[in-house]
Design a protein around this motif. Structure first.
Motif, PDB file in Angstrom:
ATOM      1  N   THR A  57       2.919   5.174  -0.580  1.00  0.00           N
ATOM      2  CA  THR A  57       1.515   5.273  -1.010  1.00  0.00           C
ATOM      3  C   THR A  57       0.717   6.097  -0.008  1.00  0.00           C
ATOM      4  O   THR A  57      -0.068   6.967  -0.395  1.00  0.00           O
ATOM      5  CB  THR A  57       0.919   3.865  -1.209  1.00  0.00           C
ATOM      6  OG1 THR A  57       1.740   3.165  -2.149  1.00  0.00           O
ATOM      7  CG2 THR A  57      -0.507   3.944  -1.732  1.00  0.00           C
ATOM      8  N   THR A  58       0.971   5.871   1.291  1.00  0.00           N
ATOM      9  CA  THR A  58       0.260   6.692   2.289  1.00  0.00           C
ATOM     10  C   THR A  58       0.668   8.157   2.140  1.00  0.00           C
ATOM     11  O   THR A  58      -0.160   9.062   2.286  1.00  0.00           O
ATOM     12  CB  THR A  58       0.535   6.230   3.745  1.00  0.00           C
ATOM     13  OG1 THR A  58       1.925   6.397   4.057  1.00  0.00           O
ATOM     14  CG2 THR A  58       0.132   4.794   3.968  1.00  0.00           C
ATOM     15  N   GLU A  59       1.924   8.388   1.830  1.00  0.00           N
ATOM     16  CA  GLU A  59       2.374   9.775   1.661  1.00  0.00           C
ATOM     17  C   GLU A  59       1.718  10.425   0.444  1.00  0.00           C
ATOM     18  O   GLU A  59       1.330  11.597   0.492  1.00  0.00           O
ATOM     19  CB  GLU A  59       3.893   9.822   1.485  1.00  0.00           C
ATOM     20  CG  GLU A  59       4.675   9.541   2.741  1.00  0.00           C
ATOM     21  CD  GLU A  59       6.132   9.910   2.590  1.00  0.00           C
ATOM     22  OE1 GLU A  59       6.708  10.469   3.526  1.00  0.00           O
ATOM     23  OE2 GLU A  59       6.715   9.628   1.518  1.00  0.00           O
ATOM     24  N   PHE A  60       1.616   9.681  -0.648  1.00  0.00           N
ATOM     25  CA  PHE A  60       1.008  10.272  -1.855  1.00  0.00           C
ATOM     26  C   PHE A  60      -0.443  10.638  -1.621  1.00  0.00           C
ATOM     27  O   PHE A  60      -0.907  11.685  -2.060  1.00  0.00           O
ATOM     28  CB  PHE A  60       1.182   9.335  -3.061  1.00  0.00           C
ATOM     29  CG  PHE A  60       2.307   9.808  -3.942  1.00  0.00           C
ATOM     30  CD1 PHE A  60       3.599   9.837  -3.462  1.00  0.00           C
ATOM     31  CD2 PHE A  60       2.065  10.279  -5.224  1.00  0.00           C
ATOM     32  CE1 PHE A  60       4.638  10.319  -4.229  1.00  0.00           C
ATOM     33  CE2 PHE A  60       3.097  10.774  -6.004  1.00  0.00           C
ATOM     34  CZ  PHE A  60       4.384  10.794  -5.524  1.00  0.00           C
ATOM     35  N   ILE A  61      -1.146   9.769  -0.905  1.00  0.00           N
ATOM     36  CA  ILE A  61      -2.547  10.078  -0.575  1.00  0.00           C
ATOM     37  C   ILE A  61      -2.577  11.346   0.285  1.00  0.00           C
ATOM     38  O   ILE A  61      -3.390  12.254   0.063  1.00  0.00           O
ATOM     39  CB  ILE A  61      -3.200   8.870   0.135  1.00  0.00           C
ATOM     40  CG1 ILE A  61      -3.337   7.710  -0.856  1.00  0.00           C
ATOM     41  CG2 ILE A  61      -4.543   9.247   0.747  1.00  0.00           C
ATOM     42  CD1 ILE A  61      -3.691   6.373  -0.223  1.00  0.00           C
ATOM     43  N   ALA A  62      -1.653  11.447   1.226  1.00  0.00           N
ATOM     44  CA  ALA A  62      -1.611  12.616   2.125  1.00  0.00           C
ATOM     45  C   ALA A  62      -1.181  13.884   1.368  1.00  0.00           C
ATOM     46  O   ALA A  62      -1.716  14.967   1.616  1.00  0.00           O
ATOM     47  CB  ALA A  62      -0.675  12.331   3.294  1.00  0.00           C
ATOM     48  N   PHE A  63      -0.220  13.769   0.452  1.00  0.00           N
ATOM     49  CA  PHE A  63       0.167  14.936  -0.357  1.00  0.00           C
ATOM     50  C   PHE A  63      -1.027  15.399  -1.197  1.00  0.00           C
ATOM     51  O   PHE A  63      -1.278  16.596  -1.334  1.00  0.00           O
ATOM     52  CB  PHE A  63       1.355  14.617  -1.270  1.00  0.00           C
ATOM     53  CG  PHE A  63       2.709  14.815  -0.630  1.00  0.00           C
ATOM     54  CD1 PHE A  63       3.132  16.078  -0.230  1.00  0.00           C
ATOM     55  CD2 PHE A  63       3.582  13.738  -0.437  1.00  0.00           C
ATOM     56  CE1 PHE A  63       4.383  16.275   0.355  1.00  0.00           C
ATOM     57  CE2 PHE A  63       4.832  13.930   0.140  1.00  0.00           C
ATOM     58  CZ  PHE A  63       5.235  15.187   0.542  1.00  0.00           C
ATOM     59  N   VAL A 101      -8.305   8.278  -4.575  1.00  0.00           N
ATOM     60  CA  VAL A 101      -7.621   9.581  -4.485  1.00  0.00           C
ATOM     61  C   VAL A 101      -6.911   9.878  -5.804  1.00  0.00           C
ATOM     62  O   VAL A 101      -6.105   9.070  -6.283  1.00  0.00           O
ATOM     63  CB  VAL A 101      -6.588   9.565  -3.328  1.00  0.00           C
ATOM     64  CG1 VAL A 101      -5.774  10.854  -3.302  1.00  0.00           C
ATOM     65  CG2 VAL A 101      -7.303   9.362  -1.998  1.00  0.00           C
ATOM     66  N   LYS A 102      -7.231  11.032  -6.380  1.00  0.00           N
ATOM     67  CA  LYS A 102      -6.609  11.409  -7.658  1.00  0.00           C
ATOM     68  C   LYS A 102      -5.337  12.213  -7.378  1.00  0.00           C
ATOM     69  O   LYS A 102      -5.359  13.174  -6.600  1.00  0.00           O
ATOM     70  CB  LYS A 102      -7.610  12.263  -8.453  1.00  0.00           C
ATOM     71  CG  LYS A 102      -7.275  12.353  -9.916  1.00  0.00           C
ATOM     72  CD  LYS A 102      -8.462  12.895 -10.720  1.00  0.00           C
ATOM     73  CE  LYS A 102      -8.104  13.120 -12.170  1.00  0.00           C
ATOM     74  NZ  LYS A 102      -7.777  11.901 -12.903  1.00  0.00           N
ATOM     75  N   ILE A 103      -4.263  11.799  -7.978  1.00  0.00           N
ATOM     76  CA  ILE A 103      -2.992  12.524  -7.825  1.00  0.00           C
ATOM     77  C   ILE A 103      -2.940  13.588  -8.925  1.00  0.00           C
ATOM     78  O   ILE A 103      -2.770  13.265 -10.108  1.00  0.00           O
ATOM     79  CB  ILE A 103      -1.784  11.547  -7.935  1.00  0.00           C
ATOM     80  CG1 ILE A 103      -1.886  10.413  -6.891  1.00  0.00           C
ATOM     81  CG2 ILE A 103      -0.461  12.308  -7.815  1.00  0.00           C
ATOM     82  CD1 ILE A 103      -1.939  10.847  -5.441  1.00  0.00           C
ATOM     83  N   GLN A 104      -3.099  14.837  -8.529  1.00  0.00           N
ATOM     84  CA  GLN A 104      -3.251  15.923  -9.519  1.00  0.00           C
ATOM     85  C   GLN A 104      -1.930  16.599  -9.855  1.00  0.00           C
ATOM     86  O   GLN A 104      -1.889  17.409 -10.776  1.00  0.00           O
ATOM     87  CB  GLN A 104      -4.196  17.001  -8.960  1.00  0.00           C
ATOM     88  CG  GLN A 104      -5.513  16.468  -8.441  1.00  0.00           C
ATOM     89  CD  GLN A 104      -6.608  16.522  -9.482  1.00  0.00           C
ATOM     90  OE1 GLN A 104      -6.331  16.543 -10.683  1.00  0.00           O
ATOM     91  NE2 GLN A 104      -7.841  16.539  -9.028  1.00  0.00           N
ATOM     92  N   SER A 153      11.989   4.761   6.425  1.00  0.00           N
ATOM     93  CA  SER A 153      10.962   4.093   7.239  1.00  0.00           C
ATOM     94  C   SER A 153       9.895   5.030   7.804  1.00  0.00           C
ATOM     95  O   SER A 153       8.934   4.561   8.405  1.00  0.00           O
ATOM     96  CB  SER A 153      11.644   3.373   8.410  1.00  0.00           C
ATOM     97  OG  SER A 153      12.373   4.323   9.171  1.00  0.00           O
ATOM     98  N   THR A 154      10.086   6.349   7.618  1.00  0.00           N
ATOM     99  CA  THR A 154       9.189   7.306   8.299  1.00  0.00           C
ATOM    100  C   THR A 154       8.407   8.153   7.303  1.00  0.00           C
ATOM    101  O   THR A 154       9.002   8.948   6.561  1.00  0.00           O
ATOM    102  CB  THR A 154      10.004   8.244   9.225  1.00  0.00           C
ATOM    103  OG1 THR A 154      10.824   7.447  10.073  1.00  0.00           O
ATOM    104  CG2 THR A 154       9.092   9.115  10.070  1.00  0.00           C
ATOM    105  N   GLY A 155       7.103   8.008   7.315  1.00  0.00           N
ATOM    106  CA  GLY A 155       6.262   8.854   6.468  1.00  0.00           C
ATOM    107  C   GLY A 155       6.248  10.278   7.007  1.00  0.00           C
ATOM    108  O   GLY A 155       6.281  10.500   8.216  1.00  0.00           O
TER     109      GLY A 155
END
Ligand code: BEZ
Length: 220
Positions: A57-63, A101-104, A153-155
């Motif tokens: 989830t943190t990665e998706f927000i960052a992507f 955060v919108k995932i586009q 385990s690693t973002g």
């Protein structure tokens, strides 16, 4: 302790750099998409282990945050996990509701694991049911140009992904290479001489910053 992998069908086969990226025809949150649909753009195909999990989830927000930067560089994003469409849809709605955060970008629902298998995304030593955190950079001609594999385990570091696109595009445009920790605006490396004559010429060449005949930088 060593791990023995019994199931040959889940053994990861990795694609190869500078060869055509494996073709796919996938079900995604934006409808059916195939690799050929991205011809003419750079593409970052990335996998995550599972929807509704913390690191992912943190990665998706960052992507989502770097997506506009990638688009400025003519680069599209395409996610993937071995989850169904409903899970993907529910998860992106949840990210929008809870994190604003919108995932586009589209996400592949790879329940039959066809895309994951073609790209060696399942690393059985880590998990036989989830994809690892993989990133594949595919160029506008469909050639696989870079691969990154990160453990569950690693973002991932989004700055590095943008930097990698910048480095590849700079290398292509100017026929140069980029040194460790390079960022746009820094000096670039020119290829090492291939003959003693070229080495002789290289020493003292104007506009170059050389440590020695084989390691020379220049500004673009
Ligand atoms: C996570 O995204 O938090 C996660 C997913 C799979 C395994 C471990 C962590």
């Amino acid at each position: 302790m060593t791990t023995t992998i019994e199931e040959p069908e889940v053994r990861a086969t990795l694609p190869r750099l500078n060869e055509p990226a494996p073709a796919f025809d996938a079900v995604t949150t934006h409808g059916a998409l195939k690799l050929a649909d991205f011809e003419g753009s750079w593409l970052i195909l990335f996998s995550h282990p599972a929807d509704f999990t913390p690191v992912c989830t943190t990665e998706f927000i960052a992507f989502a945050e770097i997506y506009p930067e990638l688009q400025k560089r003519g680069t599209e994003l395409l996610g993937l996990s071995i989850d169904g469409l409903s899970a993907h849809i529910a998860w992106v709605r949840n990210i929008e509701e809870k994190a604003g955060v919108k995932i586009q970008f589209p996400i592949i629902a790879d329940l039959d694991r066809k895309v994951a298998a073609a790209y060696g995304m399942v690393q059985p030593g880590e998990s036989t049911t989830e994809a690892s955190r993989c990133v594949f950079v595919i160029d506008p001609k469909g050639i696989l140009r870079a691969m990154i594999y990160y453990p569950l385990s690693t973002g991932r570091n989004m700055d590095e992904i943008v930097r990698l696109i910048d480095a590849l595009q700079t290398a292509d445009e100017h026929n140069v290479a980029t040194p460790a920790n390079w960022h746009p605006g820094d000096k670039v490396l020119i290829g090492a001489p291939r003959t003693t004559e070229q080495a002789e010429e290289r020493v003292g060449e104007k506009g170059l910053e050389c440590i020695d005949w084989y390691l020379c930088k220049k500004s673009l």
